[in-house]
Enzyme design. Sequence first.
Site, short mmCIF file in Angstrom:
data_model
loop_
_atom_site.label_atom_id
_atom_site.label_comp_id
_atom_site.label_asym_id
_atom_site.label_seq_id
_atom_site.Cartn_x
_atom_site.Cartn_y
_atom_site.Cartn_z
N HIS A 194 0.83 -1.22 0.00
CA HIS A 194 0.00 0.00 0.00
C HIS A 194 0.86 1.26 0.00
O HIS A 194 0.69 2.17 0.82
CB HIS A 194 -0.95 -0.01 1.21
CG HIS A 194 -1.82 -1.23 1.27
ND1 HIS A 194 -2.84 -1.45 0.38
CD2 HIS A 194 -1.79 -2.31 2.09
CE1 HIS A 194 -3.41 -2.62 0.65
NE2 HIS A 194 -2.78 -3.16 1.68
N VAL A 223 -13.89 1.63 -2.31
CA VAL A 223 -13.46 2.01 -3.66
C VAL A 223 -11.96 1.75 -3.82
O VAL A 223 -11.20 1.79 -2.86
CB VAL A 223 -13.74 3.51 -3.96
CG1 VAL A 223 -15.19 3.73 -4.29
CG2 VAL A 223 -13.31 4.39 -2.79
N ASP A 272 -6.58 1.52 3.91
CA ASP A 272 -5.20 1.07 3.64
C ASP A 272 -4.60 1.79 2.42
O ASP A 272 -3.38 1.81 2.25
CB ASP A 272 -5.11 -0.46 3.48
CG ASP A 272 -6.06 -1.00 2.42
OD1 ASP A 272 -6.88 -0.23 1.89
OD2 ASP A 272 -5.97 -2.20 2.12
N1 LIG Z 1 -8.81 -2.28 5.60
C1 LIG Z 1 -8.48 -3.54 5.30
O1 LIG Z 1 -8.10 -4.32 6.15
C2 LIG Z 1 -8.62 -4.01 3.88
C3 LIG Z 1 -8.62 -5.37 3.56
C4 LIG Z 1 -8.79 -5.76 2.23
C5 LIG Z 1 -8.95 -4.79 1.24
N2 LIG Z 1 -8.90 -3.48 1.59
C6 LIG Z 1 -9.08 -2.38 0.63
O2 LIG Z 1 -10.42 -2.33 0.18
C7 LIG Z 1 -10.44 -1.56 -1.02
C8 LIG Z 1 -11.32 -2.25 -2.06
O3 LIG Z 1 -10.68 -3.42 -2.51
P1 LIG Z 1 -11.35 -4.39 -3.60
O4 LIG Z 1 -10.52 -5.60 -3.68
O5 LIG Z 1 -12.80 -4.51 -3.34
O6 LIG Z 1 -11.12 -3.54 -4.94
P2 LIG Z 1 -11.85 -3.80 -6.34
O7 LIG Z 1 -10.90 -3.27 -7.37
O8 LIG Z 1 -12.35 -5.19 -6.45
O9 LIG Z 1 -13.12 -2.84 -6.25
C9 LIG Z 1 -13.02 -1.45 -6.21
C10 LIG Z 1 -14.25 -0.89 -6.88
O10 LIG Z 1 -14.24 0.52 -6.69
C11 LIG Z 1 -14.85 1.08 -7.83
N3 LIG Z 1 -14.56 2.49 -7.91
C12 LIG Z 1 -13.39 3.12 -8.18
N4 LIG Z 1 -13.54 4.44 -8.16
C13 LIG Z 1 -14.85 4.67 -7.85
C14 LIG Z 1 -15.63 5.83 -7.69
N5 LIG Z 1 -15.11 7.04 -7.84
N6 LIG Z 1 -16.95 5.68 -7.36
C15 LIG Z 1 -17.48 4.47 -7.20
N7 LIG Z 1 -16.81 3.32 -7.37
C16 LIG Z 1 -15.49 3.42 -7.69
C17 LIG Z 1 -14.24 0.27 -8.99
O11 LIG Z 1 -15.00 0.39 -10.17
C18 LIG Z 1 -14.29 -1.13 -8.39
O12 LIG Z 1 -15.45 -1.85 -8.74
C19 LIG Z 1 -8.97 -1.42 -1.42
O13 LIG Z 1 -8.48 -0.16 -1.01
C20 LIG Z 1 -8.28 -2.50 -0.64
O14 LIG Z 1 -6.90 -2.25 -0.43
C21 LIG Z 1 -8.74 -3.07 2.88
#
Ligand SMILES: NC(=O)c1ccc[n+]([C@@H]2O[C@H](COP(=O)([O-])OP(=O)(O)OC[C@H]3O[C@@H](n4cnc5c(N)ncnc54)[C@H](O)[C@@H]3O)[C@@H](O)[C@H]2O)c1
Length: 367
Positions: A95, A237, A268
């Site tokens: 990240h 997102v 993250d």
């Molecule tokens: N906090 C944690 O412990 C943890 C754990 C796992 C994943 N994550 C985070 O969760 C987030 C999502 O991961 P993911 O695997 O679901 O990603 P992903 O790529 O599968 O999904 C992200 C979605 O966001 C959409 N998107 C992008 N910009 C947008 C906007 N302006 N408006 C609306 N939608 C928008 C994309 O089209 C996509 O469908 C990431 O930042 C990832 O690092 C955090």
Amino acid sequence: MSIGILKEVKLSENRVALTPAGARYLKDAGHSVLVQSGAGEGGGFSDEAYRLSGARVVRDASEIWQADLVVKVKEPVRSEYGYLRSGQVLFTFLHLAADAELTASLVDKGVSSIAYETVSENGRLPLLAPMSEIAGKMSVMAGGFYLANHFGGNGVLLGGVPGVMPGKVTILGGGTAGMNAALVAKGIGARVTIVERDQERMRYLSTVLGPQVQTLFSTRQHIADELEDTDLLVGAVLVPGASAPRLLDREMLGSMKRGAVFVDIAIDQGGCSETSRPTSHEDPVYREEGVVHYCVTNMPGAYARTSTEALTGNTLPYIKVIADMGVEKAVTVMPGLLDGLNTHKNLLTNKAVADSLGMKYGRLVTR
Ligand SMILES: NC(=O)c1ccc[n+]([C@@H]2O[C@H](COP(=O)([O-])OP(=O)(O)OC[C@H]3O[C@@H](n4cnc5c(N)ncnc54)[C@H](O)[C@@H]3O)[C@@H](O)[C@H]2O)c1
């Protein structure tokens, strides 16, 4: 190649980067595996289980950091920067768009770092996906928990009861984490809206999730309208590699009901709200603009058994290829690994990270 598996030092991080079964697999492929004593404890994997799998269990982190390939779960924290060195290969969640200091250390020290979250395969992110599935499911469990009055929540039970309207869950981003949040929210009977920017993805979500889940094209106005009666807001997102898009500002959060809960999974990558700041499992929530914020950066660390098995099942083929061939050859046979390569030979090799941090980008030339 020697492969080192560290005990994670990040607060409340209970996952480990390799199961004993994974250690056996790599050992059988001719590699030596070093595991730091106690590394698997949180996931229920004992030192003895690693020894029986052919790994060498050692006490000192410094010995593990000497391995040719160091495999971790979370990004190195400041106390670990001293172990980074030239020529070392590091495979872990990084990240970097949210961490200029770590990025500079990796570049300066000449580490070849491969970030799980930017490894790609057919346009998907296969190593982020299992953790996003877990964080997505957890977001509704944690969010529903903090809606309780004694945590400062508004006292709405998301599923409602006969004769009482259920709560409303709004999810920003309908990718892996967002869809899994929707599955749980739908399962407990909440009203659910997913705000997405990708039309094709919304078609897919509508087909898979059915009419109980609404999809809405992502614009500032649409989000603001949804927030007014939202009880649980989930931020999910992502623009791969880059800082999370900032979809929410203080004023928008302030328009929400008092005691609503906001779970920012995207923390993250820096978080999708002006009001988001990283928290830990020890102290997961704070209140801003009357909204309870939950911004834990390593959510899956709380369910280490499931997370470790899900993570290592996916990373193992990549670990083997890197160990068999070294980084420069591995990226030619598994091109998705090239997207994962964030730093190499004193270069920052991920464009989205470089753009987010305003740093210089350098491309690895593969033959
Ligand atoms: N906090 C944690 O412990 C943890 C754990 C796992 C994943 N994550 C985070 O969760 C987030 C999502 O991961 P993911 O695997 O679901 O990603 P992903 O790529 O599968 O999904 C992200 C979605 O966001 C959409 N998107 C992008 N910009 C947008 C906007 N302006 N408006 C609306 N939608 C928008 C994309 O089209 C996509 O469908 C990431 O930042 C990832 O690092 C955090």
